[in-house]
Design a protein around this motif. Structure first.
Motif, PDB file in Angstrom:
ATOM      1  N   GLU A   1       1.252 -15.915   0.744  1.00  0.00           N
ATOM      2  CA  GLU A   1       1.972 -16.138   2.001  1.00  0.00           C
ATOM      3  C   GLU A   1       1.035 -15.993   3.195  1.00  0.00           C
ATOM      4  N   GLY A   2       0.114 -15.024   3.124  1.00  0.00           N
ATOM      5  CA  GLY A   2      -0.835 -14.828   4.215  1.00  0.00           C
ATOM      6  C   GLY A   2      -1.762 -16.018   4.390  1.00  0.00           C
TER       7      GLY A   2
ATOM      8  N   ARG B   1       0.123 -18.999   5.854  1.00  0.00           N
ATOM      9  CA  ARG B   1       0.339 -18.899   7.306  1.00  0.00           C
ATOM     10  C   ARG B   1      -0.939 -19.207   8.083  1.00  0.00           C
ATOM     11  N   ARG B   2      -2.069 -18.790   7.518  1.00  0.00           N
ATOM     12  CA  ARG B   2      -3.348 -19.005   8.206  1.00  0.00           C
ATOM     13  C   ARG B   2      -3.778 -20.463   8.116  1.00  0.00           C
TER      14      ARG B   2
ATOM     15  N   LYS C   1      10.706 -14.423   9.088  1.00  0.00           N
ATOM     16  CA  LYS C   1       9.683 -13.547   8.516  1.00  0.00           C
ATOM     17  C   LYS C   1      10.296 -12.498   7.602  1.00  0.00           C
TER      18      LYS C   1
ATOM     19  N   PHE D   1       2.073 -11.793  -1.575  1.00  0.00           N
ATOM     20  CA  PHE D   1       1.875 -11.666  -0.135  1.00  0.00           C
ATOM     21  C   PHE D   1       0.526 -12.237   0.306  1.00  0.00           C
ATOM     22  N   SER D   2      -0.437 -12.254  -0.596  1.00  0.00           N
ATOM     23  CA  SER D   2      -1.718 -12.891  -0.289  1.00  0.00           C
ATOM     24  C   SER D   2      -1.536 -14.400  -0.135  1.00  0.00           C
TER      25      SER D   2
END
Length: 275
Positions: A74-75, A78-79, A167, A71-72
């Protein structure tokens, strides 16, 4: 071979993993994020080290670390959407750095090496149970979200316009990928899980003409490579992950030769028709 309980556990767990991993691998290759699997498998070593140090099941530590790392990634993606590879590299470097430091305090070098290259003799009833628990949702999600995952792989924006909840689907896929990679570390080996994610798919792409055919062939090849690798590991006393990967490489070479021969024969047949 089957008279030993650890071999029965290894074969059953290996069979389920060999179905799960290519299912995930097809999506990752089509999304051009196959290196995420490599990052997660390497990062899982930090969780393994924590488990060994604190005295609980290292697979649980690997699962927790892999979920956080997935999830890091993916985060960060996205950023910084134009620097997807950077996210993978940052998380993998962080995980490997932590693993390198933590291994200094991890007891039993052989135990840690088991998670590096895989071992059939270390598979327990608990490991088999964990794989079964994860196998069901992975297969169900792969079938249920088959079309959605394909749409997202082609174009997330078009998938969103088509009504796909991008999402939510991405979150489910990311979560299941992290757990699958972590579970595979004990049998396949953390350093080699990424190979099983990519090689069956790469081999299938040589002869496949559609996404569906690639999906089916990848799963069949994953089963073939994993089962043969486990058997070779037992009889030749070599690390399981290494045996599986070598079988996958041999399979890809043979498939490449077959595709070239078929192409030559097709050209010759067309020439004969024109003559």
């Amino acid at each position: 071979m089957l008279q030993y309980s650890f071999m029965r556990y290894a074969l059953l767990a290996g069979l389920m993993l060999s179905i799960m991993i290519p299912m995930i691998g097809v999506v990752m290759v089509n999304r051009k994020t196959s290196m995420v699997g490599d990052a997660l498998s390497h990062t899982s070593l930090a969780g393994v080290a924590v488990g060994l140090i604190l005295g609980f099941d290292p697979v649980i530590g690997a699962i927790v670390i892999c979920i956080f790392a997935a999830f890091s990634i993916e985060g960060i993606r996205r950023r910084f959407p134009h620097y997807g590879d950077m996210a993978t590299a940052v998380i993998m470097s962080t995980g490997l750095g932590l693993a390198a430091i933590l291994t200094k305090w991890a007891p039993g070098g052989n135990n840690f090496e088991t998670y590096l290259f895989g071992s059939i003799s270390s598979v327990t009833v608990a490991d088999l149970r964990n794989v079964i628990i994860v196998f069901i949702p992975v297969v169900l999600a792969s079938v249920a979200y088959y079309g959605a995952l394909l749409d997202i792989a082609i174009d997330p924006n078009l998938a969103r316009m088509a009504g796909v909840r991008v999402k939510r689907v991405n979150a489910i896929f990311t979560f299941l990928t992290a757990i699958t990679v972590a579970l595979a570390c004990k049998i396949v080996g953390a350093l080699l899980v990424a190979s099983l994610i990519v090689l069956p798919v790469a081999t299938a792409l040589i002869v496949s003409r559609s996404y569906k055919m690639t999906y089916i062939i990848s799963v069949l090849l994953g089963v073939l490579y994993t089962m043969s690798g486990i058997v070779i590991s037992y009889y030749q006393d070599v690390p399981t992950g290494g045996a599986i990967v070598i079988m996958a490489v041999i399979g890809m070479i043979l498939m490449t030769i077959y595709a070239r021969v078929r192409k030559i024969h097709t050209k010759e047949a067309l020439k004969d028709i024109h003559i």
